[in-house]
Design an enzyme around this catalytic site. Structure first.
Site, PDB file in Angstrom:
ATOM      1  CD  GLU A 120      16.388  17.095  17.827  1.00 41.14           C
ATOM      2  OE1 GLU A 120      16.858  15.960  17.997  1.00 41.14           O
ATOM      3  OE2 GLU A 120      15.612  17.651  18.640  1.00 41.14           O
TER       4      GLU A 120
ATOM      5  CD  GLU B 185      13.979  42.744  30.649  1.00 45.10           C
ATOM      6  OE1 GLU B 185      13.836  41.589  30.226  1.00 45.10           O
ATOM      7  OE2 GLU B 185      13.043  43.422  31.100  1.00 45.10           O
TER       8      GLU B 185
ATOM      9  CB  CYS C 162       4.771  41.294  24.645  1.00 45.16           C
ATOM     10  SG  CYS C 162       5.240  40.022  25.848  1.00 45.16           S
TER      11      CYS C 162
ATOM     12  CG  HIS D  49       3.786  37.608  20.314  1.00 43.77           C
ATOM     13  ND1 HIS D  49       3.029  38.446  21.106  1.00 43.77           N
ATOM     14  CD2 HIS D  49       4.657  36.991  21.150  1.00 43.77           C
ATOM     15  CE1 HIS D  49       3.421  38.313  22.365  1.00 43.77           C
ATOM     16  NE2 HIS D  49       4.405  37.449  22.417  1.00 43.77           N
TER      17      HIS D  49
ATOM     18  CB  CYS E  53      11.913  26.202  23.558  1.00 41.02           C
ATOM     19  SG  CYS E  53      11.418  25.276  22.098  1.00 41.02           S
TER      20      CYS E  53
END
Length: 763
Positions: A17, A488, A730, A698, A520
């Site tokens: 959530e 990818e 990255c 990021h 996550c």
């Protein structure tokens, strides 16, 4: 009575959530009140879960909208000047997010604070920046409001904060960080006094740096700091929590501190327990972290109970039972898993179940016969795992025995390989590439979801993925990138995707763990011997190369990273499992080369993350970790170029080992540190090629051509120009296409401009 608690609980919510709410808030789809309402709902649910399970205290202060270290930074007003925060004023949520994610002011990018791994976990924290002549002050009341929320529910809170010495250790500063300690202790004193006024009984100050080899000056600072803090409070009691290892040489100092409770991690350092019990002072409580907060296997409650009963006889009820560390690092509730093999399901325990294990142990110490019977049933599940046919493979074990030295060695030296690779690849000076992934759009995610639930056929799914690869290859050609990737699109996660194609791996539906902010991950569970089921990446890379004249890199996740970012079986040494993964990847690398793929990237972003916290164990770990990388990579011919990528790594202390990996090209994340991570290469002549990331993916900030030129020039002071690659720091999976287009166009232009300059100089 034996008391029970945990060091912290996952804060993302049972169904993620918090992730959904954060991303909606950042898109202006919900307002701050709605975000705060969702945050409160998660906190309350977490507290009720702990209370209903029977814990003596519920933990307050472990909730965060992004990162708990950043929470403390915001709470004590340590806001870098570039965020234009008014001194001594309250820190609002948007300033908080700007520190984590960056922002733009009047068209100019304001860069986020650095982000790096929290000790040896895959959790990332926002690095505090300590600025000279800037005092700390109490700049928000969020923690105190949460305490009030908890108390209003009739619950008993134990408050958790990062300890003052650990906070300074994790921070960055241009001067001695301990110079900031007096001001920091002053603001901590104010926090503790306010908690005392709220009738809080216990505060848990997390000091995980106590498991490190800290210098004497830091040990002395512990004694001064906690002596000072203990003088400021009367009723409030302090617990110091160490975790991720043993106290080692810091043990005697910690035992002498003027505090009431000491938490130790018995999972990571079982060898210390008897010594601590033997030395333990009569005026203190020992919190024993005996339930693993980092892995998902059921605890051997029978064995643990026997040990705890012996300790309790000595310490006479002065023990608390707890998790080894915060449960932040594991999924929330095993009951949400409906599709796991029932036999394997019976071996597992997530955060909610680990709380039950803690409570059961406490009841059994008090001779509750009902729970003693429960422990017998629990033991049967553990015993069944040892003998299960799904766990053990004779052929895999035999292959491990056949590993020889020649598995780890390329035929020729790097300089000899470089000549052959240059001839084959024909790349320019400062060649450009990316790390591998490109944006995972709604189209990609929807196609994957439909395929998983059977709404589209495998043929339709693969056709969609091939179209996405075609699109991504075309994009890179337009940018002018020299070495391409397929992007990818078929991969849900860089570890999960590989695990799905390897035997011995299990996947959850809802086993989410926070990595940072709203990010996550769903780590696989390695329950048995590992081997490749079938080719994993070959058909996708083959297709991508067939539509490009430029070289397309094969893209693999390395053995150490697959190991580190999974929940690993605990019934054999980690290095054995890692070698099994390495052999499976070796087969894949060999197949890619047979196809004519000229460059293969084997990512090891977690190599340093796996480094033991205690330096005396470095050599043992690095020897087997580097060997596993070489097992997977050294199978290729000399003209095939091997790349690897690493994240958030301070390389100074392990640079020689990284060199031993013998990758032809290593790409690393350096943009957020403004290339400061390259200091390692000033003192060690790294022989191979390096791609220092020249922009931070990021954040939402799009770097200018000038910014990138500046960073490449800075890198050239540490690395010979003919060994530098130009790349992002990255993968681009989490970015939007608009950001990617601007950034990669600028990156290629920066490389082109510098190419002209350096080529003129050389001629």
């Amino acid at each position: 009575m034996i008391k029970t608690h945990i060091l912290g609980y996952p804060r993302i919510g049972t169904n993620r959530e918090l992730k959904i709410a954060l991303e909606s808030y950042w898109k202006n789809e919900i307002d701050l009140k709605t975000l705060e309402k969702i945050g409160k709902k998660i906190r309350v649910k977490n507290w009720i879960t702990q209370y209903k399970a029977g814990l003596s205290y519920v933990t307050v202060g472990d909730f965060s909208y992004y990162d708990h270290v950043l929470n403390l930074t915001a709470m004590i007003g340590s806001i870098p000047k570039r965020f234009n925060h008014l001194e001594k004023s309250l820190v609002d949520i948007n300033t908080y997010f700007h520190m984590a994610r960056g922002c733009t002011r009047k068209g100019n990018p304001i860069y986020a604070c650095e982000m790096t791994k929290f000790f040896d976990t895959n959790y990332h924290y926002i690095v505090p920046e300590l600025e000279i002549n800037k005092d700390f002050y109490l700049s928000n009341n969020n923690l105190f409001n949460e305490v009030k929320e908890c108390q209003n529910l009739g619950l008993k809170p134990k408050v958790v904060l990062i300890g003052p010495l650990t906070y300074l250790w994790l921070a960055k500063s241009s001067i001695n960080k301990l110079n900031f300690l007096p001001s920091l202790i002053n603001v901590y004193s104010k926090i503790l006094k306010k908690l005392e006024k709220q009738n809080v009984e216990w505060v848990q100050l997390d000091e995980p740096i106590l498991v490190l080899d800290i210098p004497k000056i830091w040990k002395d600072s512990f004694e001064r700091a906690y002596k000072n803090l203990s003088k400021k409070i009367k009723k409030l009691k302090i617990m110091i929590a160490s975790y991720f290892g043993g106290l080692g040489k810091n043990l005697d100092m910690v035992l002498s501190l003027p505090i009431k409770n000491i938490h130790i991690d018995v999972v990571r350092a079982p060898q210390e327990l008897n010594l601590i019990v033997e030395k333990f002072p009569d005026d203190k409580i020992l919190s024993i972290g005996i339930i693993d907060g980092r892995n998902i296997w059921k605890a051997n409650l029978k064995k643990i109970l026997k040990k705890l009963k012996k300790i309790n006889i000595v310490l006479k009820n002065r023990i608390w039972i707890s998790s080894s560390c915060s449960l932040l690092h594991i999924p929330i509730d095993l009951n949400k898993e409906k599709n796991i093999n029932k036999k394997i399901l019976n071996w597992l325990s997530f955060a909610k179940q680990k709380i039950d294990e803690i409570v059961i142990l406490s009841k059994c110490i008090n001779n509750d016969l009902k729970n003693e019977k429960y422990i017998k049933d629990y033991t049967k599940a553990i015993e069944s795992r040892k003998k299960c046919y799904m766990v053990n493979s004779k052929s895999v074990k035999e292959r491990i025995k056949k590993i020889k030295k020649n598995y780890l060695i390329r035929n020729k030296s790097y300089l000899q390989r470089k000549f052959l690779q240059n001839k084959k690849l024909n790349l320019p000076l400062l060649p450009t590439t990316t790390i591998g992934s490109f944006p995972q759009t709604k189209i990609i995610r929807l196609a994957r979801k439909k395929f998983k639930i059977g709404k589209i056929s495998i043929e339709t799914y693969e056709q969609i993925m091939r179209y996405q690869i075609l699109f991504i290859i075309a994009k890179q050609k337009r940018y002018g990138i020299d070495m391409l990737v397929h992007g990818e699109p078929e991969r849900n996660d860089m570890v999960e995707y590989f695990g799905e194609n390897l035997k011995g791996f299990l996947f959850t539906n809802n086993g989410w763990v926070q990595s940072y902010g709203s990010r996550c991950v769903k780590p696989p569970i390695i329950y048995g011997d590992v081997e490749r089921k079938n080719q994993i990446t070959v058909r996708w890379i083959k297709y991508a190369q067939s539509i490009s004249l430029k070289p397309v890199k094969g893209m693999l996740t390395g053995p150490v990273t697959i190991l580190q970012w999974s929940f690993v079986r605990d019934d054999q040494p980690k290095e054995i499992t890692c070698k099994q993964i390495a052999l499976a990847l070796r087969d894949e690398v060999k197949d890619l080369e047979k196809l004519g793929i000229k460059a293969i990237q084997i990512d090891e972003p977690a190599l340093r993350e796996g480094l033991p916290l205690n330096k005396k164990y470095y050599k043992y770990y690095l020897n087997w970790a580097i060997s596993c990388f070489k097992i997977s990579s050294a199978v290729v011919k000399d003209e095939t170029q091997i790349h690897t990528h690493m994240c958030y790594s301070q390389f100074n202390d392990i640079i020689a080992y990284i060199s031993e990996m013998d990758a032809d090209v290593i790409t690393i994340e350096t943009a957020r540190s403004n290339m400061n991570l390259l200091n390692a290469f000033k003192f060690f002549e790294y022989p191979n090629e390096i791609g220092p990331g020249i922009y931070d993916i990021h954040t939402r900030n799009v770097p200018s051509i000038e910014d990138m030129i500046f960073l490449i020039k800075k890198a050239a002071k540490s690395i010979p120009i003919d060994r530098i690659w130009v790349n992002p720091d990255c993968g681009l999976k989490t970015r939007k296409w608009k950001e990617v287009d601007y950034s990669l166009n600028n990156m290629v232009k920066a490389a082109y401009e510098l190419r002209k300059i350096f080529n003129k100089k050389s001629s």
